[in-house]
Design a protein around this motif. Structure first.
Motif, PDB file in Angstrom:
ATOM      1  N   LEU A 256       0.832  -1.207   0.000  1.00  0.00           N
ATOM      2  CA  LEU A 256       0.000   0.000   0.000  1.00  0.00           C
ATOM      3  C   LEU A 256       0.866   1.257   0.000  1.00  0.00           C
ATOM      4  O   LEU A 256       0.500   2.273  -0.604  1.00  0.00           O
ATOM      5  CB  LEU A 256      -0.914  -0.007   1.221  1.00  0.00           C
ATOM      6  CG  LEU A 256      -2.142  -0.909   1.141  1.00  0.00           C
ATOM      7  CD1 LEU A 256      -2.787  -1.054   2.525  1.00  0.00           C
ATOM      8  CD2 LEU A 256      -3.162  -0.360   0.144  1.00  0.00           C
ATOM      9  N   ALA A 257       2.007   1.196   0.673  1.00  0.00           N
ATOM     10  CA  ALA A 257       2.912   2.343   0.708  1.00  0.00           C
ATOM     11  C   ALA A 257       3.390   2.690  -0.697  1.00  0.00           C
ATOM     12  O   ALA A 257       3.518   3.878  -1.055  1.00  0.00           O
ATOM     13  CB  ALA A 257       4.095   2.045   1.626  1.00  0.00           C
ATOM     14  N   LEU A 258       3.665   1.681  -1.517  1.00  0.00           N
ATOM     15  CA  LEU A 258       4.110   1.940  -2.886  1.00  0.00           C
ATOM     16  C   LEU A 258       3.011   2.611  -3.699  1.00  0.00           C
ATOM     17  O   LEU A 258       3.267   3.528  -4.497  1.00  0.00           O
ATOM     18  CB  LEU A 258       4.532   0.619  -3.543  1.00  0.00           C
ATOM     19  CG  LEU A 258       5.223   0.738  -4.905  1.00  0.00           C
ATOM     20  CD1 LEU A 258       6.516   1.539  -4.784  1.00  0.00           C
ATOM     21  CD2 LEU A 258       5.513  -0.650  -5.478  1.00  0.00           C
ATOM     22  N   VAL A 259       1.769   2.183  -3.481  1.00  0.00           N
ATOM     23  CA  VAL A 259       0.633   2.832  -4.161  1.00  0.00           C
ATOM     24  C   VAL A 259       0.539   4.290  -3.727  1.00  0.00           C
ATOM     25  O   VAL A 259       0.379   5.196  -4.562  1.00  0.00           O
ATOM     26  CB  VAL A 259      -0.681   2.089  -3.846  1.00  0.00           C
ATOM     27  CG1 VAL A 259      -1.872   2.818  -4.456  1.00  0.00           C
ATOM     28  CG2 VAL A 259      -0.621   0.648  -4.360  1.00  0.00           C
ATOM     29  N   GLN A 260       0.656   4.539  -2.425  1.00  0.00           N
ATOM     30  CA  GLN A 260       0.609   5.909  -1.918  1.00  0.00           C
ATOM     31  C   GLN A 260       1.725   6.766  -2.508  1.00  0.00           C
ATOM     32  O   GLN A 260       1.536   7.942  -2.829  1.00  0.00           O
ATOM     33  CB  GLN A 260       0.750   5.905  -0.384  1.00  0.00           C
ATOM     34  CG  GLN A 260      -0.407   5.267   0.363  1.00  0.00           C
ATOM     35  CD  GLN A 260      -1.637   6.149   0.380  1.00  0.00           C
ATOM     36  OE1 GLN A 260      -2.395   6.198  -0.593  1.00  0.00           O
ATOM     37  NE2 GLN A 260      -1.847   6.839   1.477  1.00  0.00           N
ATOM     38  N   PHE A 261       2.905   6.173  -2.642  1.00  0.00           N
ATOM     39  CA  PHE A 261       4.079   6.913  -3.108  1.00  0.00           C
ATOM     40  C   PHE A 261       3.867   7.516  -4.493  1.00  0.00           C
ATOM     41  O   PHE A 261       4.392   8.591  -4.799  1.00  0.00           O
ATOM     42  CB  PHE A 261       5.290   5.982  -3.126  1.00  0.00           C
ATOM     43  CG  PHE A 261       6.593   6.668  -3.408  1.00  0.00           C
ATOM     44  CD1 PHE A 261       7.304   7.263  -2.373  1.00  0.00           C
ATOM     45  CD2 PHE A 261       7.106   6.731  -4.694  1.00  0.00           C
ATOM     46  CE1 PHE A 261       8.515   7.917  -2.634  1.00  0.00           C
ATOM     47  CE2 PHE A 261       8.306   7.369  -4.953  1.00  0.00           C
ATOM     48  CZ  PHE A 261       9.016   7.966  -3.922  1.00  0.00           C
ATOM     49  N   PHE A 262       3.078   6.840  -5.341  1.00  0.00           N
ATOM     50  CA  PHE A 262       2.829   7.367  -6.684  1.00  0.00           C
ATOM     51  C   PHE A 262       1.487   8.075  -6.807  1.00  0.00           C
ATOM     52  O   PHE A 262       1.225   8.735  -7.812  1.00  0.00           O
ATOM     53  CB  PHE A 262       2.934   6.241  -7.715  1.00  0.00           C
ATOM     54  CG  PHE A 262       4.344   5.777  -7.931  1.00  0.00           C
ATOM     55  CD1 PHE A 262       5.207   6.508  -8.731  1.00  0.00           C
ATOM     56  CD2 PHE A 262       4.818   4.630  -7.315  1.00  0.00           C
ATOM     57  CE1 PHE A 262       6.521   6.096  -8.927  1.00  0.00           C
ATOM     58  CE2 PHE A 262       6.126   4.209  -7.497  1.00  0.00           C
ATOM     59  CZ  PHE A 262       6.988   4.950  -8.304  1.00  0.00           C
ATOM     60  N   THR A 263       0.630   7.929  -5.801  1.00  0.00           N
ATOM     61  CA  THR A 263      -0.654   8.627  -5.825  1.00  0.00           C
ATOM     62  C   THR A 263      -0.499  10.103  -5.509  1.00  0.00           C
ATOM     63  O   THR A 263      -1.018  10.973  -6.228  1.00  0.00           O
ATOM     64  CB  THR A 263      -1.620   8.002  -4.797  1.00  0.00           C
ATOM     65  OG1 THR A 263      -1.903   6.650  -5.156  1.00  0.00           O
ATOM     66  CG2 THR A 263      -2.923   8.797  -4.735  1.00  0.00           C
ATOM     67  N   TRP A 264       0.205  10.395  -4.437  1.00  0.00           N
ATOM     68  CA  TRP A 264       0.200  11.746  -3.892  1.00  0.00           C
ATOM     69  C   TRP A 264       0.945  12.792  -4.708  1.00  0.00           C
ATOM     70  O   TRP A 264       0.578  13.973  -4.669  1.00  0.00           O
ATOM     71  CB  TRP A 264       0.683  11.709  -2.442  1.00  0.00           C
ATOM     72  CG  TRP A 264      -0.421  11.252  -1.532  1.00  0.00           C
ATOM     73  CD1 TRP A 264      -0.782   9.956  -1.267  1.00  0.00           C
ATOM     74  CD2 TRP A 264      -1.342  12.070  -0.823  1.00  0.00           C
ATOM     75  NE1 TRP A 264      -1.862   9.926  -0.421  1.00  0.00           N
ATOM     76  CE2 TRP A 264      -2.221  11.210  -0.126  1.00  0.00           C
ATOM     77  CE3 TRP A 264      -1.509  13.440  -0.687  1.00  0.00           C
ATOM     78  CZ2 TRP A 264      -3.255  11.673   0.680  1.00  0.00           C
ATOM     79  CZ3 TRP A 264      -2.528  13.916   0.129  1.00  0.00           C
ATOM     80  CH2 TRP A 264      -3.385  13.045   0.793  1.00  0.00           C
ATOM     81  N   PRO A 265       1.990  12.452  -5.490  1.00  0.00           N
ATOM     82  CA  PRO A 265       2.584  13.493  -6.333  1.00  0.00           C
ATOM     83  C   PRO A 265       1.593  14.133  -7.288  1.00  0.00           C
ATOM     84  O   PRO A 265       1.697  15.324  -7.602  1.00  0.00           O
ATOM     85  CB  PRO A 265       3.677  12.734  -7.098  1.00  0.00           C
ATOM     86  CG  PRO A 265       4.040  11.607  -6.222  1.00  0.00           C
ATOM     87  CD  PRO A 265       2.749  11.194  -5.557  1.00  0.00           C
ATOM     88  N   GLY A 266       0.623  13.341  -7.755  1.00  0.00           N
ATOM     89  CA  GLY A 266      -0.401  13.919  -8.639  1.00  0.00           C
ATOM     90  C   GLY A 266      -1.182  15.016  -7.945  1.00  0.00           C
ATOM     91  O   GLY A 266      -1.487  16.062  -8.535  1.00  0.00           O
ATOM     92  N   LEU A 267      -1.491  14.789  -6.670  1.00  0.00           N
ATOM     93  CA  LEU A 267      -2.204  15.808  -5.905  1.00  0.00           C
ATOM     94  C   LEU A 267      -1.307  17.000  -5.605  1.00  0.00           C
ATOM     95  O   LEU A 267      -1.729  18.158  -5.698  1.00  0.00           O
ATOM     96  CB  LEU A 267      -2.721  15.194  -4.605  1.00  0.00           C
ATOM     97  CG  LEU A 267      -3.735  14.064  -4.769  1.00  0.00           C
ATOM     98  CD1 LEU A 267      -3.969  13.369  -3.442  1.00  0.00           C
ATOM     99  CD2 LEU A 267      -5.043  14.587  -5.332  1.00  0.00           C
ATOM    100  N   PHE A 268      -0.040  16.737  -5.251  1.00  0.00           N
ATOM    101  CA  PHE A 268       0.860  17.835  -4.922  1.00  0.00           C
ATOM    102  C   PHE A 268       1.056  18.758  -6.116  1.00  0.00           C
ATOM    103  O   PHE A 268       1.031  19.988  -5.979  1.00  0.00           O
ATOM    104  CB  PHE A 268       2.221  17.298  -4.464  1.00  0.00           C
ATOM    105  CG  PHE A 268       2.154  16.507  -3.195  1.00  0.00           C
ATOM    106  CD1 PHE A 268       1.353  16.903  -2.144  1.00  0.00           C
ATOM    107  CD2 PHE A 268       2.893  15.343  -3.045  1.00  0.00           C
ATOM    108  CE1 PHE A 268       1.286  16.169  -0.969  1.00  0.00           C
ATOM    109  CE2 PHE A 268       2.837  14.600  -1.878  1.00  0.00           C
ATOM    110  CZ  PHE A 268       2.035  15.014  -0.845  1.00  0.00           C
TER     111      PHE A 268
END
Length: 463
Positions: A256-268
């Motif tokens: 799940l951490a790996l999924v989060q790692f690539f999810t949040w840059p899109g929001l940032f």
């Protein structure tokens, strides 16, 4: 106030809570997100009003991830070991974080220089993390496994509601309350100034409501000598335990951490550049002194408000969808909706078309705020939920640190300071996150709780 827990304490049995009880315990997140979205929607423009260049913007946002990286696991560890007979375990942290955040929100629009604004953002993000981090553990503390999707979805609902109002607040100040949208001194507009004042009050009142209306379950009593021995270990013991927890994360948490790692840059990247991209690419403002710039910023904030509305409405459907499709598939599809929304911003020719883009972002945001935490919570040991939730947020803040340190160079040397293209790159990263989610995460759809709880191996189950 601190009570040291044993290595595997027992907690009182957790009954199902009523809708009103789940609402009350989650309402503080309305205020917290109000503060977060107010600064997310307006800090980029505030920095440009204070003469920041586009390549400086990511570095000026470095405060949030650095404070999250340091503060969240520490607060999680401390709150796991805190107990007050009246104020409980997590609520003292809610109060301290809300009080400090309120002060910073009042001061922010009065920033006289770029570095004053950056310094206040640093303190604001630290305070916000103190208030926010224990809220994730609060759900796991109070709700049985069968209600955790509902609990995190309620947080998502209130986050979306708070964000929708906060993002639109400068527009509301201008069009409803007739506050001037352009400063006579050429600096931060009065609409933004009064929005921050209102946001400060809302932040504090909402958190205080949860503190006063919600109770917490105490840990079981442990021998006095054991308390003394544990408390003597002090800070070094905390560092050791956090380090041990990082090294021994459940395998599901790593995926799940790996999924989060690539999810949040899109929001940032959206928060860094979206509003200024709307002002310059859609409204064609020449610079920050152009009246079209202020109009574009206000309109961008209005569309961000819209995605938050979509988010809190979609949060009502997420528990139903997750039960039918499973949490993994639900989250994958939602991430793809967000990616489509961010990538399609480039093809907008009329301002109203931005609402179609933000519909996808709102769906993704609702899932991002609930599904990863609902998937994770059941695999964590009860006495370490706070510290593990703090560690899980490493994989939100680490990509933001990377973006803050290096994306300015990319903007200047590779993207020609094209703010809209930066937003699209965020969408592409969200596509990658969706692929990883569907490929790497496994779930047991026959879980007896009916909540599609995920366990890859027996080692992932709570201990």
């Amino acid at each position: 106030m601190a009570l040291t827990a044993s290595s595997a304490p027992a907690f009182v049995s957790k009954p199902r809570l009523s809708f009103a009880q789940v609402f009350n315990m989650s309402f503080g997140f309305f205020g917290i997100q109000f503060g977060w979205d107010l600064q997310r929607a307006n800090m980029g423009p505030i920095y440009e009003y204070l003469k920041a260049s586009p390549e400086q913007i990511p570095l000026l946002f470095l405060a949030a991830p650095l404070t999250g990286l340091i503060v969240q696991p520490i607060i999680g560890y401390m709150s796991d070991r805190t107990w007050h007979p009246r104020w409980g375990r997590r609520r003292p942290y809610f109060f301290v974080g809300a009080m400090l955040s309120t002060i910073c929100l009042f001061l922010m629009p009065n920033s006289g220089s770029l570095w004053m604004a950056a310094g206040l953002l640093w303190i604001l993000d630290t305070s916000g993390n103190i208030a926010m981090e224990p809220f994730r553990a609060f759900v796991a503390d109070k709700l049985p496994e069968s209600q955790r999707t509902e609990g995190f979805a309620m947080q998502s609902f209130l986050i979306g509601l708070g964000g929708s109002i906060a993002s639109a607040l400068p527009w509301l100040m201008s069009h409803v309350f007739n506050v001037p949208s352009v400063s006579t001194k050429g600096g931060i507009p009065p609409t933004v100034e009064f929005a921050f004042y209102a946001g400060a009050a809302i932040f504090f009142i909402a958190v205080l409501y949860t503190i006063l209306t919600s109770k917490e379950y105490p840990p079981v009593a442990i021998p006095a000598q054991k308390k003394i021995e544990e408390n003597k270990k002090g800070i070094s013991h905390g560092v050791t335990e956090i380090t041990h927890a990082i090294k021994n994360m459940p395998s599901k948490m790593k995926r799940l951490a790996l999924v989060q790692f690539f999810t949040w840059p899109g929001l940032f990247l959206m928060w860094f550049y979206y509003n200024t991209a709307v002002a310059r690419n859609i409204f064609h403002a020449a610079d920050t002194a152009d009246p079209l710039y202020a109009k574009g910023i206000e309109y961008g904030g209005l569309t961000l408000s819209y995605y938050s509305i979509i988010s809190f409405l979609f949060a009502l459907l997420i528990p139903v969808i997750a039960k039918r499709l499973g949490r993994k598939t639900t989250h994958t599809l939602c991430l793809l909706c967000g990616a489509i929304g961010l990538i399609s911003v480039r093809f907008v020719t009329q301002p109203y078309e931005l609402y179609f883009c933000m519909t996808g972002v709102g769906i993704a945001w609702s899932s991002i705020l609930s599904m990863p935490y609902a998937m994770l919570a059941g695999a964590l040991p009860e006495d370490k939920i706070g510290v593990y939730m703090g560690i899980f947020n490493f994989f939100i803040v680490l990509p933001e640190i990377i973006a803050s340190l290096f994306f300015g160079w990319i903007m200047e040397h590779l993207l020609n300071n094209d703010r809209m293209l930066a937003v699209q790159i965020g969408g592409a990263l969200m596509v990658l996150a969706a692929i990883l989610c569907y490929s790497l995460i496994y779930e047991n759809k026959n879980d007896p709780a009916g909540d599609a709880a995920m366990y890859e191996t027996a080692d992932d189950r709570p201990v």
